[in-house]
Design a protein around this motif. Structure first.
Motif, PDB file in Angstrom:
ATOM      1  N   SER A 136      59.409  44.574  54.487  1.00 42.23           N
ATOM      2  CA  SER A 136      60.016  43.883  55.628  1.00 42.23           C
ATOM      3  C   SER A 136      58.973  43.545  56.691  1.00 42.23           C
ATOM      4  O   SER A 136      59.250  42.819  57.632  1.00 42.23           O
ATOM      5  CB  SER A 136      61.111  44.757  56.264  1.00 42.23           C
ATOM      6  N   GLU A 137      57.758  44.078  56.533  1.00 44.24           N
ATOM      7  CA  GLU A 137      56.672  43.891  57.497  1.00 44.24           C
ATOM      8  C   GLU A 137      55.430  43.374  56.784  1.00 44.24           C
ATOM      9  O   GLU A 137      55.196  43.683  55.620  1.00 44.24           O
ATOM     10  CB  GLU A 137      56.327  45.227  58.170  1.00 44.24           C
ATOM     11  N   PHE A 188      48.043  49.136  56.316  1.00 46.47           N
ATOM     12  CA  PHE A 188      49.194  49.754  55.653  1.00 46.47           C
ATOM     13  C   PHE A 188      49.364  51.211  56.074  1.00 46.47           C
ATOM     14  O   PHE A 188      50.470  51.646  56.406  1.00 46.47           O
ATOM     15  CB  PHE A 188      49.029  49.668  54.133  1.00 46.47           C
ATOM     16  N   SER A 189      48.283  51.969  56.065  1.00 47.15           N
ATOM     17  CA  SER A 189      48.390  53.402  56.353  1.00 47.15           C
ATOM     18  C   SER A 189      48.737  53.674  57.814  1.00 47.15           C
ATOM     19  O   SER A 189      49.219  54.763  58.136  1.00 47.15           O
ATOM     20  CB  SER A 189      47.086  54.118  55.983  1.00 47.15           C
ATOM     21  N   ASP A 190      48.497  52.706  58.701  1.00 45.38           N
ATOM     22  CA  ASP A 190      48.911  52.871  60.095  1.00 45.38           C
ATOM     23  C   ASP A 190      50.414  52.654  60.247  1.00 45.38           C
ATOM     24  O   ASP A 190      51.075  53.338  61.038  1.00 45.38           O
ATOM     25  CB  ASP A 190      48.157  51.888  61.001  1.00 45.38           C
ATOM     26  N   LEU A 191      50.939  51.701  59.494  1.00 43.30           N
ATOM     27  CA  LEU A 191      52.383  51.432  59.542  1.00 43.30           C
ATOM     28  C   LEU A 191      53.183  52.502  58.816  1.00 43.30           C
ATOM     29  O   LEU A 191      54.241  52.925  59.279  1.00 43.30           O
ATOM     30  CB  LEU A 191      52.684  50.072  58.892  1.00 43.30           C
ATOM     31  N   PHE A 192      52.658  52.909  57.668  1.00 45.04           N
ATOM     32  CA  PHE A 192      53.413  53.811  56.789  1.00 45.04           C
ATOM     33  C   PHE A 192      52.554  55.020  56.408  1.00 45.04           C
ATOM     34  O   PHE A 192      52.175  55.173  55.240  1.00 45.04           O
ATOM     35  CB  PHE A 192      53.850  53.053  55.535  1.00 45.04           C
ATOM     36  N   PRO A 193      52.222  55.857  57.359  1.00 45.05           N
ATOM     37  CA  PRO A 193      51.345  57.003  57.058  1.00 45.05           C
ATOM     38  C   PRO A 193      51.940  57.919  55.990  1.00 45.05           C
ATOM     39  O   PRO A 193      53.116  58.277  56.045  1.00 45.05           O
ATOM     40  CB  PRO A 193      51.227  57.724  58.409  1.00 45.05           C
ATOM     41  N   TRP A 209      50.608  41.944  52.056  1.00 47.12           N
ATOM     42  CA  TRP A 209      51.956  41.363  51.998  1.00 47.12           C
ATOM     43  C   TRP A 209      52.190  40.570  53.284  1.00 47.12           C
ATOM     44  O   TRP A 209      51.988  41.081  54.386  1.00 47.12           O
ATOM     45  CB  TRP A 209      53.000  42.470  51.870  1.00 47.12           C
ATOM     46  N   ALA A 210      52.607  39.307  53.111  1.00 47.75           N
ATOM     47  CA  ALA A 210      52.882  38.439  54.259  1.00 47.75           C
ATOM     48  C   ALA A 210      54.279  37.850  54.091  1.00 47.75           C
ATOM     49  O   ALA A 210      54.482  36.966  53.250  1.00 47.75           O
ATOM     50  CB  ALA A 210      51.847  37.326  54.347  1.00 47.75           C
TER      51      ALA A 210
END
Length: 248
Positions: A91-92, A115-120, A209-210
């Protein structure tokens, strides 16, 4: 007479309190029915992502499972947790290293977070590896720019409706002839108004992913020189077709 007036005043106060309570109950809340563990994990994410999830009913429902601890949750819930995480992940927009960006048709540029900042603590999505019949070595296709960068066109590409449980078919696998740019340009779309663009290594591990890129929009990320990347497109709208350029 005074007692009667007091009784009326008291009754009116009760009615007012009841009305206020009903109004408050009718107001939407930002609270989800999460376990304490999931709630702690959810509250630890960025405020921007949290607001994004709370603003969408399907994402809010997914979050109840997605933010459970995968290592300690019952085995029976593992598939539900992973599926819920896939919904939120897609979704992001993001890239593995946080250096990618999207340029919209009006020139607006949006940097994509890491990615790891958004979804640690979450694993990168893995797509099915394309079969040999759908892979195309771009070193033999397209127009050369400056002796290194190559532009490959993909026309009349089928764009399915996004389904996080199904691996979208790759439109091709393209060699990074530079470490400076890997770009997917949406030339045109039919039926759908925007499309989602995903890039993964040839082993299927997602690199970026965009979502919701409109015709004329571009998705950029910085590749590893000589690495092959598969490109997939999908849409949140009705399925359609599209024409694309891949600069690599």
């Amino acid at each position: 007479m005074k007692r009667f007036k007091h009784a009326i005043s008291f009754a009116m106060a009760i009615v007012m309190i009841a009305s206020i309570s009903s109004a408050m109950a009718a107001e939407p809340t930002n609270e989800l029915s999460m376990s304490p563990q999931a709630e702690r994990n959810f509250n630890a994410i960025s405020p921007t992502l949290r607001a994004h999830i709370l603003a969408d009913e399907s994402l809010s429902s997914a979050a109840v499972y997605a933010y459970l601890d995968l290592d300690t949750a019952p085995i029976s819930l593992r598939d539900d947790i992973l599926k819920a995480r896939d919904v939120i992940i897609h979704s992001e927009g993001w890239t593995v290293d946080g250096t990618g960006f999207v340029v919209q048709p009006d020139g607006t540029t949006t940097a994509l977070p890491k990615f790891s900042d958004l979804f640690p603590g979450w694993d990168l999505p893995v797509w099915d590896t394309p079969s040999p019949s759908t892979e195309n070595s771009s070193s033999q296709l397209g127009d050369s720019f400056g002796g290194t960068l190559v532009r490959t066109s993909r026309d009349n590409v089928s764009i399915p409706k996004f389904n996080s449980s199904v691996s979208t078919k790759s439109m091709g696998t393209f060699k990074a002839n530079s470490s400076e740019i890997f770009q997917v340009t949406v030339r045109s779309l039919s039926t759908c108004s925007t499309c989602n663009i995903g890039a993964s290594t040839s082993g299927g591990v997602s690199q970026g992913w965009a979502p919701r890129v409109a015709p004329g929009g571009k998705f950029y990320f910085y590749p590893d020189l000589g690495t092959y990347y598969s490109v997939r497109v999908s849409t949140y709208d009705s399925p359609g077709r599209g024409n694309f350029y891949i600069f690599h």
